[in-house]
Design a protein around this motif. Structure first.
Motif, short mmCIF file in Angstrom:
data_model
loop_
_atom_site.label_atom_id
_atom_site.label_comp_id
_atom_site.label_asym_id
_atom_site.label_seq_id
_atom_site.Cartn_x
_atom_site.Cartn_y
_atom_site.Cartn_z
N ARG A 40 -0.85 -36.09 13.67
CA ARG A 40 -0.84 -35.56 12.37
C ARG A 40 1.22 -34.70 12.15
NH1 ARG A 40 -0.08 -30.88 8.84
NH2 ARG A 40 -1.00 -29.78 11.11
N VAL A 41 0.94 -33.87 13.41
CA VAL A 41 2.26 -33.16 13.21
C VAL A 41 3.43 -33.70 13.61
CG1 VAL A 41 3.14 -31.50 14.64
CG2 VAL A 41 0.66 -31.30 13.69
N PHE A 42 2.95 -34.54 15.56
CA PHE A 42 4.35 -34.89 15.92
C PHE A 42 4.52 -36.77 15.34
CE2 PHE A 42 2.87 -32.68 19.66
CZ PHE A 42 3.80 -32.04 19.99
N ARG A 43 4.15 -37.15 14.09
CA ARG A 43 4.79 -38.16 13.48
C ARG A 43 4.82 -39.28 13.74
NH1 ARG A 43 7.67 -35.96 8.77
NH2 ARG A 43 7.77 -37.46 8.08
N PRO A 44 4.42 -40.00 15.18
CA PRO A 44 5.39 -40.54 16.15
C PRO A 44 5.30 -42.79 15.63
CG PRO A 44 3.35 -40.50 17.07
CD PRO A 44 3.30 -39.33 15.58
N ARG A 45 6.18 -42.90 16.22
CA ARG A 45 7.24 -44.30 15.14
C ARG A 45 5.75 -45.47 15.54
NH1 ARG A 45 9.31 -48.36 17.76
NH2 ARG A 45 9.85 -47.16 19.49
N ASP A 46 5.33 -45.28 16.89
CA ASP A 46 4.24 -45.95 16.43
C ASP A 46 3.46 -44.82 17.91
OD1 ASP A 46 5.67 -47.17 18.58
OD2 ASP A 46 4.97 -48.81 19.12
N ILE A 47 1.91 -45.75 18.16
CA ILE A 47 1.06 -45.48 19.00
C ILE A 47 0.42 -46.81 19.84
CG2 ILE A 47 -1.00 -44.35 19.48
CD1 ILE A 47 -0.40 -43.10 17.27
N ALA A 48 1.13 -46.33 21.75
CA ALA A 48 0.86 -46.87 23.11
C ALA A 48 -0.34 -46.36 23.69
CB ALA A 48 1.89 -47.81 23.64
#
Length: 517
Positions: A300-308
């Motif tokens: 929620r805080v860092f709002r990454p482009r995607d998660i791996a």
């Protein structure tokens, strides 16, 4: 050009924690057997690496759940029961390593041991009773090693590495192959168990800690790499929720929306049933709900482009630390495939020749696809010992589930399908059909062409470094031209001709055979 030997050996400062050089020559393909013991807050693990130097395989991997950090916030000391379990595990690991010729072992300890007042006493007891010296790493050092582990699998990556253990969570920024700012926090689930105020107090604590880290780390809008057993367990539950059939955690991708849905799923589902379906230990499952709250807030805080999800972490980071830059720069997938070919193929080195032979069929392919085609050519013959009735499925199974770095899941499926067609014309009627749908139809068709081209080319292999012919592909005319030398015409027997026609059929083309003069 290779470096001279004196530049290939790392400086003494770079030899820690192993204390000895692991990569003496940047041209090395093989890694001598290396054993690492990771003494974490929740588990103690032995990993023995072997195989390709740039993409080491897990020769042995065993984990004992010890919960060394349980109760640490209240007592300031290691969990007494966990301490005994950890000592017993390390004794066992020493004996196993001797049998595998993986000594001397290298041992590192993280948050629980570094924070506990009796941590130094535990380290001394380990050395006194087993002879193994344990190096206690700081939080920032742990973050750096974990980030280097991610770089082992994703060279040149950009993003934020988030490593969760039992008693801590570390963040490290990576950019262009370098590790940047890094931080540690008390956000491990064992610590969160001891936060006062129930769920409300715990959520406030998590929120404050993540906000403080975000303030220091700054904006992070690239990929979020998840390292640690609790993250992998959450990813496995996400697979269960979505009915995802390829249960390979490394390189598994999630979106922020999927994370939120899975956090809710964990909260709502019966934990025992979920644990049984997903193959998660009870000790790990106890920590998953707490870890999921942390992950939800981080996303929620860092709002990454995607998660791996990364299966590589601190242990792999230790290996990466010693790699010469020339070795780091190599493609981990291609290196692993080259090693497999050298070890298991009937004609090592022929994969490179085969790749050059079929390359004219893929003139418009992008570099990312060409590397997968090259990997397929290197692997095309490594399962020849399997029974002919099962070779195709063995190839697919190995490609999709093997310990290979640098592969997205869809790339695994493409590679597996290409290798399946190396031994079989039709892909229908296998137990893997549910995976095919994860590839677009055009990619399935291209994988078939790769496989059938390798299937034909493998019949023209009288020499390692030359195929006595060349392909010319005219996609607009739909003509597949094959030019063979006069001496090679006898190789074009009945079976080879049938395979050539099958390849042309997959291309929707006519065959034009010509003799080279």
């Amino acid at each position: 050009m290779e470096d001279s030997p004196d530049t290939a050996i790392p400086h003494d400062d770079d030899l820690e924690p192993f204390g000895r050089p692991l990569f003496k020559d940047p041209s090395v393909r093989h890694l001598r057997r290396v054993g690492v013991v990771d003494v974490g807050s929740n588990s103690v693990r032995l990993v023995v690496f072997d195989g390709a130097a740039r993409s080491p395989a897990y020769f042995y991997n065993e984990k004992i759940m010890c919960a060394l950090g349980a109760g640490l916030s209240e007592t300031g000391r290691l969990n007494p029961e966990g301490r005994q379990r950890a000592l017993a595990a390390i004794r066992r690991f020493q004996i196993l390593a001797q049998g595998m010729e993986a000594t001397p072992l290298t041992a590192v300890a993280t948050a629980a041991v570094r924070d506990a007042e009796d941590g130094p006493d535990f380290v001394a007891e380990v050395e006194r009773t087993t002879g193994l010296r344990v190096r206690v790493v700081s939080g920032e050092e742990e973050a750096r090693l974990s980030a280097q582990g991610v770089l082992l699998g994703w060279p040149g990556s950009y993003g934020l590495v988030c490593d969760i253990g039992g008693s801590s969570m570390e963040l490290a920024a990576i950019k262009g192959g370098d590790v940047g700012l890094r931080m540690t926090s008390p956000l491990g689930p064992l610590k969160l168990k001891e936060i006062k105020g129930g769920r409300k107090g715990r959520r406030a604590f998590i929120k404050d800690q993540v906000a403080a880290m975000a303030g220091e780390m700054g904006a992070q809008r690239d990929r979020l790499f998840l390292v640690g057993g609790s993250w992998r367990a959450i990813a496995r539950i996400d697979m269960d929720r979505q009915g995802y059939p390829l249960h390979v955690l490394h390189e598994y991708r999630m979106t922020a929306k999927a994370v939120r849905a899975t956090v809710d799923y964990i909260r709502q589902e019966d934990s025992n049933a979920l644990r049984a379906r997903c193959g998660i230990s009870s000790a790990r499952m106890d920590l998953v709900p707490l870890a999921s709250e942390v992950l939800a807030e981080v996303v929620r805080v860092f709002r990454p482009r995607d998660i791996a999800v990364s299966s590589y972490g601190i242990r792999e980071g230790m290996l990466y630390q010693q790699m010469p830059q020339q070795l780091r720069d190599r493609d981990p997938l291609i290196e692993a495939c080259r090693f497999a070919e050298s070890k298991d193929a009937r004609l090592p080195g022929f994969g490179k020749t085969l790749y050059k032979f079929i390359l004219p069929l893929f003139k418009s392919a992008k570099p990312d696809r060409l590397r997968i085609i090259k990997a397929a050519c290197l692997l095309h013959d490594v399962t020849w010992r399997a029974h002919p009735d099962y070779r195709a499925e063995v190839c697919f199974d190995n490609a999709t589930r093997a310990n290979l770095g640098g592969l997205k899941h869809v790339e695994r499926i493409f590679l597996g399908l290409a290798l399946l067609h190396r031994y079989r014309n039709k892909r229908e009627g296998t137990s893997f059909e549910e995976l095919y749908d994860y590839l677009p139809e055009a990619d399935r068709q291209q994988a078939e062409v790769v496989g059938k081209a390798m299937r034909f080319g493998a019949m023209l292999w009288p020499e390692e470094d030359a195929i006595p012919g060349e392909f010319r592909w005219f996609p607009k005319k739909k003509v597949l031209e094959l030019r063979l030398s006069e001496a090679a015409w006898p190789l074009l027997g009945e079976v080879a001709l049938a395979r050539l026609k099958s390849l042309a059929s997959s291309l929707g083309a006519e065959v034009d055979l010509k003799m080279q003069r």
